[in-house]
Design a protein around this motif. Structure first.
Motif, PDB file in Angstrom:
ATOM      1  N   TYR A   1       6.532  10.408  -1.444  1.00  0.00           N
ATOM      2  CA  TYR A   1       5.880   9.336  -1.009  1.00  0.00           C
ATOM      3  C   TYR A   1       5.956   9.329   0.646  1.00  0.00           C
ATOM      4  CZ  TYR A   1       4.874   7.658  -5.757  1.00  0.00           C
ATOM      5  OH  TYR A   1       4.458   7.816  -7.016  1.00  0.00           O
ATOM      6  N   ASP A   2       6.811  10.193   1.011  1.00  0.00           N
ATOM      7  CA  ASP A   2       7.278  10.161   2.597  1.00  0.00           C
ATOM      8  C   ASP A   2       6.499  11.048   3.316  1.00  0.00           C
ATOM      9  OD1 ASP A   2       8.952  10.293   4.859  1.00  0.00           O
ATOM     10  OD2 ASP A   2      10.718  10.586   3.881  1.00  0.00           O
ATOM     11  N   SER A   3       5.916  10.438   4.597  1.00  0.00           N
ATOM     12  CA  SER A   3       5.059  11.178   5.256  1.00  0.00           C
ATOM     13  C   SER A   3       6.022  12.252   6.245  1.00  0.00           C
ATOM     14  CB  SER A   3       4.407  10.097   6.322  1.00  0.00           C
ATOM     15  OG  SER A   3       5.107   9.744   7.173  1.00  0.00           O
ATOM     16  N   GLY A   4       7.164  11.962   6.061  1.00  0.00           N
ATOM     17  CA  GLY A   4       8.195  12.945   6.983  1.00  0.00           C
ATOM     18  C   GLY A   4       8.825  12.204   7.754  1.00  0.00           C
ATOM     19  N   ASP A   5       8.473  11.250   8.141  1.00  0.00           N
ATOM     20  CA  ASP A   5       9.413  10.430   9.337  1.00  0.00           C
ATOM     21  C   ASP A   5      10.358   9.379   8.569  1.00  0.00           C
ATOM     22  OD1 ASP A   5       7.849   8.331   8.593  1.00  0.00           O
ATOM     23  OD2 ASP A   5       6.848   7.978  10.501  1.00  0.00           O
ATOM     24  N   HIS A   6      10.456   9.322   7.244  1.00  0.00           N
ATOM     25  CA  HIS A   6      11.224   8.332   6.428  1.00  0.00           C
ATOM     26  C   HIS A   6      10.838   7.147   6.703  1.00  0.00           C
ATOM     27  CE1 HIS A   6      13.080  12.257   5.783  1.00  0.00           C
ATOM     28  NE2 HIS A   6      13.548  12.298   6.946  1.00  0.00           N
ATOM     29  N   ILE A   7       9.800   6.725   7.415  1.00  0.00           N
ATOM     30  CA  ILE A   7       9.374   5.240   7.586  1.00  0.00           C
ATOM     31  C   ILE A   7       7.997   4.984   6.734  1.00  0.00           C
ATOM     32  CG2 ILE A   7       8.638   3.368   9.069  1.00  0.00           C
ATOM     33  CD1 ILE A   7      10.657   4.727  11.125  1.00  0.00           C
ATOM     34  N   HIS A   8       6.947   6.031   7.135  1.00  0.00           N
ATOM     35  CA  HIS A   8       5.550   5.612   6.892  1.00  0.00           C
ATOM     36  C   HIS A   8       5.162   6.420   5.638  1.00  0.00           C
ATOM     37  CE1 HIS A   8       5.662   4.969  11.121  1.00  0.00           C
ATOM     38  NE2 HIS A   8       4.975   3.884  10.739  1.00  0.00           N
ATOM     39  N   PRO A   9       4.676   5.789   4.666  1.00  0.00           N
ATOM     40  CA  PRO A   9       4.352   6.402   3.315  1.00  0.00           C
ATOM     41  C   PRO A   9       3.198   7.583   3.576  1.00  0.00           C
ATOM     42  CG  PRO A   9       4.301   4.110   3.038  1.00  0.00           C
ATOM     43  CD  PRO A   9       4.636   4.461   4.563  1.00  0.00           C
ATOM     44  N   ASN A  10       3.233   8.678   2.994  1.00  0.00           N
ATOM     45  CA  ASN A  10       2.177   9.623   2.766  1.00  0.00           C
ATOM     46  C   ASN A  10       1.106   9.311   2.206  1.00  0.00           C
ATOM     47  OD1 ASN A  10       2.783  10.126   0.449  1.00  0.00           O
ATOM     48  ND2 ASN A  10       3.773  11.865   0.648  1.00  0.00           N
ATOM     49  N   ILE A  11       0.156   9.901   2.120  1.00  0.00           N
ATOM     50  CA  ILE A  11      -1.419   9.615   1.329  1.00  0.00           C
ATOM     51  C   ILE A  11      -0.940   8.984  -0.050  1.00  0.00           C
ATOM     52  CG2 ILE A  11      -3.457  10.330   0.311  1.00  0.00           C
ATOM     53  CD1 ILE A  11      -3.517   9.614   3.547  1.00  0.00           C
ATOM     54  N   ALA A  12      -0.178   9.678  -0.754  1.00  0.00           N
ATOM     55  CA  ALA A  12       0.116   9.426  -1.995  1.00  0.00           C
ATOM     56  C   ALA A  12       0.894   8.162  -2.199  1.00  0.00           C
ATOM     57  CB  ALA A  12       1.139  10.494  -2.874  1.00  0.00           C
ATOM     58  N   GLY A  13       1.604   7.604  -1.372  1.00  0.00           N
ATOM     59  CA  GLY A  13       2.397   6.415  -1.181  1.00  0.00           C
ATOM     60  C   GLY A  13       1.613   5.323  -1.023  1.00  0.00           C
ATOM     61  N   LEU A  14       0.461   5.823   0.136  1.00  0.00           N
ATOM     62  CA  LEU A  14      -0.427   4.651   0.344  1.00  0.00           C
ATOM     63  C   LEU A  14      -1.347   4.301  -0.856  1.00  0.00           C
ATOM     64  CD1 LEU A  14      -1.151   5.984   3.814  1.00  0.00           C
ATOM     65  CD2 LEU A  14       0.093   3.846   3.373  1.00  0.00           C
ATOM     66  N   MET A  15      -1.770   5.364  -1.649  1.00  0.00           N
ATOM     67  CA  MET A  15      -2.328   5.016  -2.602  1.00  0.00           C
ATOM     68  C   MET A  15      -1.718   4.274  -3.679  1.00  0.00           C
ATOM     69  SD  MET A  15      -5.497   6.035  -2.233  1.00  0.00           S
ATOM     70  CE  MET A  15      -6.176   5.991  -3.643  1.00  0.00           C
ATOM     71  N   LYS A  16      -0.451   4.446  -3.959  1.00  0.00           N
ATOM     72  CA  LYS A  16       0.436   3.779  -4.635  1.00  0.00           C
ATOM     73  C   LYS A  16       0.395   2.405  -4.220  1.00  0.00           C
ATOM     74  CE  LYS A  16       3.375   4.745  -7.944  1.00  0.00           C
ATOM     75  NZ  LYS A  16       3.226   4.789  -9.411  1.00  0.00           N
ATOM     76  N   ILE A  17       0.657   1.917  -2.990  1.00  0.00           N
ATOM     77  CA  ILE A  17       0.591   0.593  -2.490  1.00  0.00           C
ATOM     78  C   ILE A  17      -0.631   0.109  -2.815  1.00  0.00           C
ATOM     79  CG2 ILE A  17       0.951  -0.822  -0.534  1.00  0.00           C
ATOM     80  CD1 ILE A  17       2.983   1.438   0.523  1.00  0.00           C
ATOM     81  N   ALA A  18      -1.770   0.767  -2.338  1.00  0.00           N
ATOM     82  CA  ALA A  18      -3.336   0.119  -2.658  1.00  0.00           C
ATOM     83  C   ALA A  18      -3.490  -0.382  -4.176  1.00  0.00           C
ATOM     84  CB  ALA A  18      -4.158   1.005  -1.955  1.00  0.00           C
ATOM     85  N   THR A  19      -2.989   0.614  -4.909  1.00  0.00           N
ATOM     86  CA  THR A  19      -3.070   0.169  -6.232  1.00  0.00           C
ATOM     87  C   THR A  19      -2.504  -1.160  -6.692  1.00  0.00           C
ATOM     88  OG1 THR A  19      -3.209   2.543  -6.937  1.00  0.00           O
ATOM     89  CG2 THR A  19      -2.703   1.014  -8.795  1.00  0.00           C
ATOM     90  N   ARG A  20      -1.572  -1.281  -6.136  1.00  0.00           N
ATOM     91  CA  ARG A  20      -0.634  -2.663  -6.454  1.00  0.00           C
ATOM     92  C   ARG A  20      -1.233  -3.910  -5.577  1.00  0.00           C
ATOM     93  NH1 ARG A  20       2.982  -2.796 -10.468  1.00  0.00           N
ATOM     94  NH2 ARG A  20       4.233  -0.974 -10.544  1.00  0.00           N
ATOM     95  N   TYR A  21      -2.012  -3.718  -4.594  1.00  0.00           N
ATOM     96  CA  TYR A  21      -2.513  -4.506  -3.731  1.00  0.00           C
ATOM     97  C   TYR A  21      -3.804  -4.851  -4.405  1.00  0.00           C
ATOM     98  CZ  TYR A  21       0.249  -4.416   0.573  1.00  0.00           C
ATOM     99  OH  TYR A  21       0.784  -4.229   1.573  1.00  0.00           O
ATOM    100  N   ALA A  22      -4.536  -3.945  -4.949  1.00  0.00           N
ATOM    101  CA  ALA A  22      -5.858  -4.110  -5.572  1.00  0.00           C
ATOM    102  C   ALA A  22      -5.756  -4.873  -6.850  1.00  0.00           C
ATOM    103  CB  ALA A  22      -6.352  -2.854  -6.008  1.00  0.00           C
ATOM    104  N   ALA A  23      -4.557  -4.773  -7.456  1.00  0.00           N
ATOM    105  CA  ALA A  23      -4.114  -5.628  -8.843  1.00  0.00           C
ATOM    106  C   ALA A  23      -4.203  -6.936  -8.487  1.00  0.00           C
ATOM    107  CB  ALA A  23      -2.849  -5.109  -9.546  1.00  0.00           C
ATOM    108  N   LEU A  24      -3.828  -7.364  -7.388  1.00  0.00           N
ATOM    109  CA  LEU A  24      -3.688  -8.851  -6.977  1.00  0.00           C
ATOM    110  C   LEU A  24      -4.919  -9.355  -6.633  1.00  0.00           C
ATOM    111  CD1 LEU A  24      -0.171  -9.436  -5.143  1.00  0.00           C
ATOM    112  CD2 LEU A  24      -0.868  -9.846  -7.330  1.00  0.00           C
ATOM    113  N   LEU A  25      -5.965  -8.710  -6.107  1.00  0.00           N
ATOM    114  CA  LEU A  25      -7.264  -9.263  -5.669  1.00  0.00           C
ATOM    115  C   LEU A  25      -8.048  -9.786  -6.853  1.00  0.00           C
ATOM    116  CD1 LEU A  25      -8.084  -6.518  -3.134  1.00  0.00           C
ATOM    117  CD2 LEU A  25      -7.072  -8.687  -2.630  1.00  0.00           C
ATOM    118  N   PRO A  26      -8.774 -11.012  -6.435  1.00  0.00           N
ATOM    119  CA  PRO A  26      -9.461 -11.482  -7.584  1.00  0.00           C
ATOM    120  C   PRO A  26     -10.680 -10.458  -7.749  1.00  0.00           C
ATOM    121  CG  PRO A  26      -9.913 -12.731  -5.491  1.00  0.00           C
ATOM    122  CD  PRO A  26      -8.620 -11.727  -5.283  1.00  0.00           C
TER     123      PRO A  26
END
Length: 127
Positions: free
Chosen positions: A99-124
C-alpha cells in the motif's frame, strides 16, 4: 487534511496539532448543515518515513486524540474511521509495502482504495 504533513515537518507539537484539529472541528460544526455527518479519521502509519523517524509514539497519541481518547481528546466528530489504519499498517507502524507509494507516507492507489472502502462503509445510503 491535518496530520501527516502538518506535524513532523513544521516542528508542530502534539498539543498544537490537536488544537488545530479541534479548531477545524469547531469551525465545521458551526457551519455545517443540519443532518450532515462529520467523519474524522485516524492518521495513516508512516513509521519508516524519514520525517517520522522516532515519532511513532506521537503518531499514536495523535490517533488517540482523533478517536476522542487520551489527555487531549478531539471532539466534534459524529464518527471516526480507524479500521483503515490497521488495514494498511504492516504491523510495525509503517505503511505495508503493498500500500506504499514509495515515500513511506502516502498510500498508493491500492492503499487509497482500501481507505475509500472503509469511508464508503460509513456513509449513509440513499433510498
Amino acid at each position: 487534511m491535518l496530520g501527516m504533513n502538518h506535524y513532523p515537518n513544521t516542528g508542530a507539537t502534539l498539543e498544537s496539532t490537536v488544537a488545530d484539529y479541534q479548531s477545524l472541528n469547531d469551525k465545521v460544526n458551526t457551519k455545517r448543515k443540519v443532518g450532515s455527518t462529520f467523519i474524522g479519521a485516524t492518521v495513516t502509519p508512516a513509521g519508516s518515513s524519514a520525517a517520522w523517524t522516532g515519532q511513532v509514539a506521537r503518531w499514536l497519541e495523535i490517533n488517540e486524540a482523533v478517536k476522542g481518547l487520551g489527555a487531549t481528546p478531539i471532539t466534534g466528530f459524529d464518527s471516526v474511521i480507524t479500521s483503515h489504519t490497521a488495514d494498511i499498517n504492516d504491523g510495525s507502524n509503517n505503511l505495508a509495502a503493498s500500500y506504499d507509494s514509495g515515500d513511506h507516507i502516502h498510500p498508493n492507489i491500492a492503499g487509497l482504495m482500501k481507505i475509500a472502502t472503509r469511508y464508503a462503509a460509513l456513509l449513509p445510503t440513499t433510498k
